[in-house]
Motif scaffolding. Structure first.
Motif, short mmCIF file in Angstrom:
data_model
loop_
_atom_site.label_atom_id
_atom_site.label_comp_id
_atom_site.label_asym_id
_atom_site.label_seq_id
_atom_site.Cartn_x
_atom_site.Cartn_y
_atom_site.Cartn_z
N THR A 71 43.18 44.96 40.95
CA THR A 71 42.71 43.66 40.48
C THR A 71 41.20 43.73 40.28
OG1 THR A 71 44.48 42.57 41.69
CG2 THR A 71 42.66 41.18 40.97
N TYR A 72 40.73 43.16 39.18
CA TYR A 72 39.33 43.22 38.79
C TYR A 72 38.81 41.84 38.44
CZ TYR A 72 40.39 48.16 38.08
OH TYR A 72 40.79 49.45 38.25
N HIS A 73 37.52 41.68 38.59
CA HIS A 73 36.80 40.54 38.03
C HIS A 73 35.94 41.12 36.92
CE1 HIS A 73 33.47 37.78 37.43
NE2 HIS A 73 34.40 36.87 37.61
N CYS A 74 36.06 40.57 35.70
CA CYS A 74 35.34 41.11 34.55
C CYS A 74 34.40 40.07 33.96
CB CYS A 74 36.32 41.58 33.48
SG CYS A 74 37.37 42.93 34.05
N GLY A 75 33.27 40.53 33.49
CA GLY A 75 32.27 39.65 32.91
C GLY A 75 32.57 39.23 31.50
#
Length: 100
Positions: A71-75
């Protein structure tokens, strides 16, 4: 009532509903079946396939399998026909942005 009073009154009437709005949140999220990542200057760049979801800025991505599983948080990113290209991504446990 003078025109300036009408304008100010209309502005107040239009602004009142905005006061009850919740704080800003992530633009969206994606669920992808396959993905790969590579290091870039401000995190990871993700390429993912078989994706569903929405968002262009400040979103979460869950990659189910492949080299980039997690799981990632992307800009920022761009979805197109079930694919996703995302940048400025950092891996997280829950998809929430981690503070350094």
């Amino acid at each position: 009532m003078k025109p300036i009073g009408l304008i100010l009154g209309a502005a107040v009437v239009l602004a009142v509903p905005l006061l009850g709005m919740p704080a800003a949140h992530a633009d969206g999220s994606f669920d992808c079946w396959f993905g790969q990542r590579q290091q870039e200057q401000d995190g990871y760049a993700l390429d993912a396939w078989s994706c569903s979801g929405t968002g262009y800025v400040d979103f979460t991505v869950t990659v189910r399998s492949g080299a980039a599983a997690g799981t990632y948080h992307c800009g920022r990113g761009f979805p197109w026909n079930g694919t996703l290209g995302a940048h400025s991504c950092s891996m997280t446990e829950s998809g929430a942005k981690r503070t350094p």
